[in-house]
Design an enzyme around this catalytic site. Structure first.
Site, PDB file in Angstrom:
ATOM      1  N   GLU A 151       1.597 -20.407 -14.841  1.00 18.28           N
ATOM      2  CA  GLU A 151       1.132 -21.772 -14.680  1.00 18.28           C
ATOM      3  C   GLU A 151       0.387 -22.131 -15.955  1.00 18.28           C
ATOM      4  O   GLU A 151      -0.479 -21.373 -16.393  1.00 18.28           O
ATOM      5  CB  GLU A 151       0.178 -21.890 -13.482  1.00 18.28           C
ATOM      6  CG  GLU A 151      -0.221 -23.335 -13.231  1.00 18.28           C
ATOM      7  CD  GLU A 151      -1.343 -23.486 -12.216  1.00 18.28           C
ATOM      8  OE1 GLU A 151      -1.994 -22.469 -11.881  1.00 18.28           O
ATOM      9  OE2 GLU A 151      -1.579 -24.622 -11.763  1.00 18.28           O
ATOM     10  N   ARG A 194      -1.430  -5.628 -11.002  1.00 15.87           N
ATOM     11  CA  ARG A 194      -1.845  -6.302 -12.222  1.00 15.87           C
ATOM     12  C   ARG A 194      -2.602  -5.334 -13.104  1.00 15.87           C
ATOM     13  O   ARG A 194      -3.090  -4.298 -12.654  1.00 15.87           O
ATOM     14  CB  ARG A 194      -2.687  -7.528 -11.885  1.00 15.87           C
ATOM     15  CG  ARG A 194      -3.950  -7.206 -11.123  1.00 15.87           C
ATOM     16  CD  ARG A 194      -4.918  -8.390 -10.970  1.00 15.87           C
ATOM     17  NE  ARG A 194      -4.588  -9.518 -11.784  1.00 15.87           N
ATOM     18  CZ  ARG A 194      -4.419 -10.756 -11.296  1.00 15.87           C
ATOM     19  NH1 ARG A 194      -4.534 -10.972 -10.021  1.00 15.87           N
ATOM     20  NH2 ARG A 194      -4.159 -11.752 -12.105  1.00 15.87           N
ATOM     21  N   LYS A 201      -8.176 -15.648 -15.700  1.00 18.92           N
ATOM     22  CA  LYS A 201      -8.253 -16.903 -16.442  1.00 18.92           C
ATOM     23  C   LYS A 201      -9.551 -17.636 -16.138  1.00 18.92           C
ATOM     24  O   LYS A 201     -10.162 -18.241 -17.014  1.00 18.92           O
ATOM     25  CB  LYS A 201      -7.050 -17.782 -16.069  1.00 18.92           C
ATOM     26  CG  LYS A 201      -5.783 -17.374 -16.783  1.00 18.92           C
ATOM     27  CD  LYS A 201      -4.685 -18.390 -16.624  1.00 18.92           C
ATOM     28  CE  LYS A 201      -3.921 -18.203 -15.340  1.00 18.92           C
ATOM     29  NZ  LYS A 201      -2.677 -18.967 -15.284  1.00 18.92           N
TER      30      LYS A 201
END
Length: 783
Positions: free
Chosen positions: A38, A272, A282
């Site tokens: 995104e 992850r 983020k």
RNA sequence: UGCCCCGUGGCUCAAUUGGCAGAGCAUCUGGUUCUGGUCCAGAGGGUUGAUGGUUCGAGUCCAUCCGGGGCAGCCA
């Protein structure tokens, strides 16, 4: 069918799945992956793992399959996304060395198609327009412990739904007035399946769509459709989307035409990337940037790809690192030493050596002419690296050396300069420290040394003692002053985001250190993006933003490994081991203490059965409880018993094999009945076949049914207990594995397992284990 | 407390699908070296989260438990 040997090695579980799919001919020999960020933040090291995974697969399978990897911007939320992030992501992918060719896509370009699917779902009765408020929806969803309650709008007619949906699209309603929801199950134990939202109204400006659209899809709606639209085969994402896979599958099954089902995309999750002493989200990175804890998204201390790039980390090192950490489903935190190793490893053979001093201390060579400067031609590579190249380096009366290469009162083991001691100046002369000159405050101002002209190059000196140490130096007149930026870990604890406190309280105040250094002038001859090893210090390159020929700025990419430095933060391995052992002990206690009586949960009637099974039939407690508490299993058990009255054997086979194999299949749906099952158990029990053969036969029965005795005849699986035959087989196995036999005879008794495995393989699992082992022992002892 | 995922040397991963528990990083020793780098050789480090079961044989299969993580956004 692909040629098996041509497939790339299955280096992780995902590639294993891909290899399986290729072998089975699924997806028509296509392997299509995608990297779907995104655009709402700068990509970081965690994204690099995903990029390398997805693009790496497309690259590595190109020879054996039709592969591609899409770059897809998952831009379904107008409020957080922007073009700035789009270009940052594109740059990062390219910088890492990957190419999406023509396959760059945007979810925002699919909005019309999403709408069509919404209409289809509504028509199928699989979706409805809900007009509850946001709060009502939340409250009616229930909790993990209580089921949700259906919306009063759940049973609207298809016509009404269609009408509302169309007006939603036309912009007739304010934000939040209505939403489209999937009609699944408000009581599902999986929260995600309680009628997930699919579309919501947002009258907002989208960086790509402008203001022409107001029906924005939720992730759960958009993602599977994006994958399907792009014909993705393997949709790889991180672990936290595991739950979402249920909706993913539900949706695709309902949206795809029957003939596309077989090749529909499948989602697989991997863990992850976490790295010690930094944060990788983020949101957190954004906080640091906004608060000014760092200088921007490309601050070299940040794990953003922009930061790493500016710091000077070569993309090859990042690829090597990602390769190195692997892809699994276990959550983990990688030590930064791993990352640093990858960086040093690629730079060692690619970064030419020069000399620079980070903490200068002046040295005057009292016996060297004040007017002379000699230019030395020095190799750019050490003897052990197979690269050609040299540069010219000036040498004169005044030099700088590293301040910590001198100790007035040298500690034990110190091999460098000290009063009265000699040291080799790298690639030039041996010097001896004659005098220490001080400042007014007593600190060392400069050193007066003498040099030995006979020690230049490789010539061994006659009068100077052979020095133990070699240090680097830079000529004071011709040397270039520069700003050295040394970076340390951004946080002072291994897991800044782990504890209860705000992660920012763990910021390392010394993560950036600036020094005034001196570097040899040869660096001006190379392009400004040349990466160097400053010998004995570390790897450096010029800061791409702030450095110029007039005002040089060098970033330290990574320091050299330094075994001499007293590293106060080396971990006490012994202590960690102890702590782990202790934790294990505690856990064992807890685990044992919490062990329950297996019959505890049973009803009164079941308990009576349990007692009978356990006491009269001699079943284990666990086995008895399991059968007593499960009606169909119990019936099957009784039924089988009526055909072969060996309760313990039957029970074991039901508990350990049947139960595992059937999963949630009903017992009556099995391709065999209790009688055949009992027959199988009898064959093992009466030693007609081995246990191992029985398991193979059971597998066949599960797959295609059949009579066990017939399968035995078919496959020739009768147990082999003929001593001579086994003896022969054992002899052959031993002959074929003489190395192992020698080791066995030398005392490595655990190799018996290996030999048993061999003989079992050779006899198709039919050798009587006891006899086989006896035969093996005999043969081995004879050698 | 419902459901899902995950537990193998300090760290990250392997283990031919039930058959010799290994590798890299980290640590320590020795060798090479005009970089205390690199390279080479070696060492230490494991009850495979625990308990029980199945099996000739279990890290791998079964049961129970323990521990960690995820799910109750109109974020992704």
């Amino acid at each position: 069918m692909s040629d098996d040997s041509a497939l790339p090695p299955a280096t992780n579980f995902i590639r294993e799945i891909i290899n399986d799919d290729l072998r089975a001919g699924r997806h028509g020999k296509r392997v299509v992956t995608r990297f779907p960020p995104e655009p709402n933040g700068y990509p970081h090291l965690g994204h690099a793992k995903s990029i390398c995974l997805n693009f790496g697969i497309a690259q590595d399978y190109a020879d054996v399959a039709d592969t591609r990897c899409h770059l897809r911007f998952d831009d379904t939320n107008p409020e957080t996304e922007s073009e700035e992030y789009v270009s940052a992501i594109k740059e990062a992918v390219q910088w890492l060395g990957y190419d999406w060719d023509a396959h760059c896509y945007h979810a925002a370009d699919y909005f019309e198609q999403f709408y069509d699917v919404a209409v289809k779902l509504v028509k199928q009765g699989d979706a409805y327009v809900d007009s509850q408020t946001e709060e009502e929806i939340r409250e009616n969803r229930g909790t993990v412990n209580e089921p949700g309650v259906p919306s009063p709008y759940r049973d609207r007619s298809v016509e009404e739904n269609l009408d509302l949906l169309q007006r939603m699209r036309e912009g007739a309603f304010d934000d939040g007035k209505h939403v489209l929801r999937a009609k699944i199950d408000m009581a599902s134990p999986h929260m995600i399946m309680r009628d997930p939202l699919l579309l919501r109204i947002k009258h907002a400006h989208h960086y790509r769509r402008g203001d022409d659209w107001c029906l924005y899809p939720m992730y759960d709606f958009a993602h599977p459709l994006e994958d399907a639209i792009e014909d993705i085969t393997h949709s790889l994402c991180t672990l936290e989307f595991d739950n979402n896979r249920r909706v993913y599958d539900w949706l695709l099954e309902r949206c795809l035409p029957e003939e596309e089902h077989e090749s529909r995309p499948h989602q697989y999750e991997f863990s992850r990337l976490n790295v010690g002493y930094t944060v990788m989200s983020k949101r957190k990175l954004l906080q640091l940037v906004e608060r000014g804890d760092v200088a921007g998204w490309d601050d070299p201390r940040l794990p953003t790809l922009a930061g790493l790039r500016r710091r000077g980390v070569p993309p090859a090192a990042i690829r090597a690192f990602c390769e190195d950490v692997g892809v699994t489903r276990t959550e983990s935190r990688v030590q930064i030493s791993r990352f640093e190793h990858a960086i040093r490893d690629t730079l060692n053979t690619t970064a030419p050596r020069v000399m620079a001093v980070i903490n200068p201390l002046k040295v005057v060579l009292t016996n060297y002419s004040a007017d002379d400067t000699e230019w030395m031609e020095l190799p750019s590579w050490p003897h052990d690296i197979d690269n050609e190249g040299s540069r010219r380096v000036p040498f004169s009366r005044t030099l700088y050396i590293e301040r910590n290469d001198f100790q007035e009162d040298p500690e034990d083991g110190f091999r460098r300069l000290a009063p009265g001691r000699a040291v080799r100046l790298r690639n030039s002369y041996v010097i001896t420290c004659e005098r220490v000159v001080r400042n007014d405050d007593g600190t060392v101002k400069e050193l007066h040394c003498t040099y030995d002209p006979a020690t230049k190059g490789n010539v061994a000196s006659t009068d100077s003692p052979t020095p133990q140490g070699v240090i680097h130096w830079v000529d004071a007149q011709a040397g270039l002053p520069f700003e050295a930026r040394l970076y340390d870990r951004l946080f002072s604890v291994p897991a800044p985001d782990g504890g209860d406190e705000d992660f920012k309280t763990h910021l390392n105040p010394d993560s950036l250190q600036v020094h005034e250094g001196i570097v040899e002038p040869s660096i001006l001859d190379a392009p400004s993006d040349q990466r160097y090893q400053f010998e004995r210090v570390g790897y450096f390159w010029q800061d791409p933003e702030d450095s110029s020929r007039k005002a040089l700025v060098f970033n330290q990419i990574v320091p050299l490994r330094d075994r001499w430095a007293d590293d106060d933060d080396t971990v006490d391995l012994e202590a960690e081991r102890k702590a782990k052992e202790e934790a294990k002990r505690k856990q064992r206690e807890r685990s044992i203490a919490a062990q329950r009586d297996p019959a505890e949960q049973l009803s009164e009637a079941e308990r009576a059965v349990y007692e009978q099974y356990h006491r009269e039939l001699g079943l284990t407690r666990d086995g008895a409880a399991l059968l007593a508490g499960d009606e169909p299993l119990r019936t099957f058990f009784q039924d089988a018993l009526s055909h072969y009255d060996a309760p313990q054997a039957i029970a074991n086979w039901i508990v350990n094999e049947l139960q595992a194999a059937r999963k949630d299949q009903s017992l009556t749906a099995l391709p065999f009945d209790a009688r055949q099952f009992a027959d199988l158990v009898r064959l093992v029990d009466t030693e007609v076949i081995t246990n191992r053969a029985a398991r193979d036969i059971f597998g066949r029965m599960m797959a295609e049914g059949g009579d066990p005795a017939a399968i035995v005849e078919d496959e020739g699986l009768h147990q082999i207990d003929d001593t001579d035959a086994l003896r022969e087989a054992a002899q052959q196995v031993v002959n074929e594995n003489s190395d192992e036999a020698t080791r066995f005879r030398n005392g490595e008794q655990q190799l018996m397992g290996f030999f048993m495995g061999q003989i079992m393989r050779a006899t198709n699992g039919s050798a009587d284990p006891q006899e086989a082992q006896a035969a093996l022992r005999k043969v081995l002892s004879e050698g």
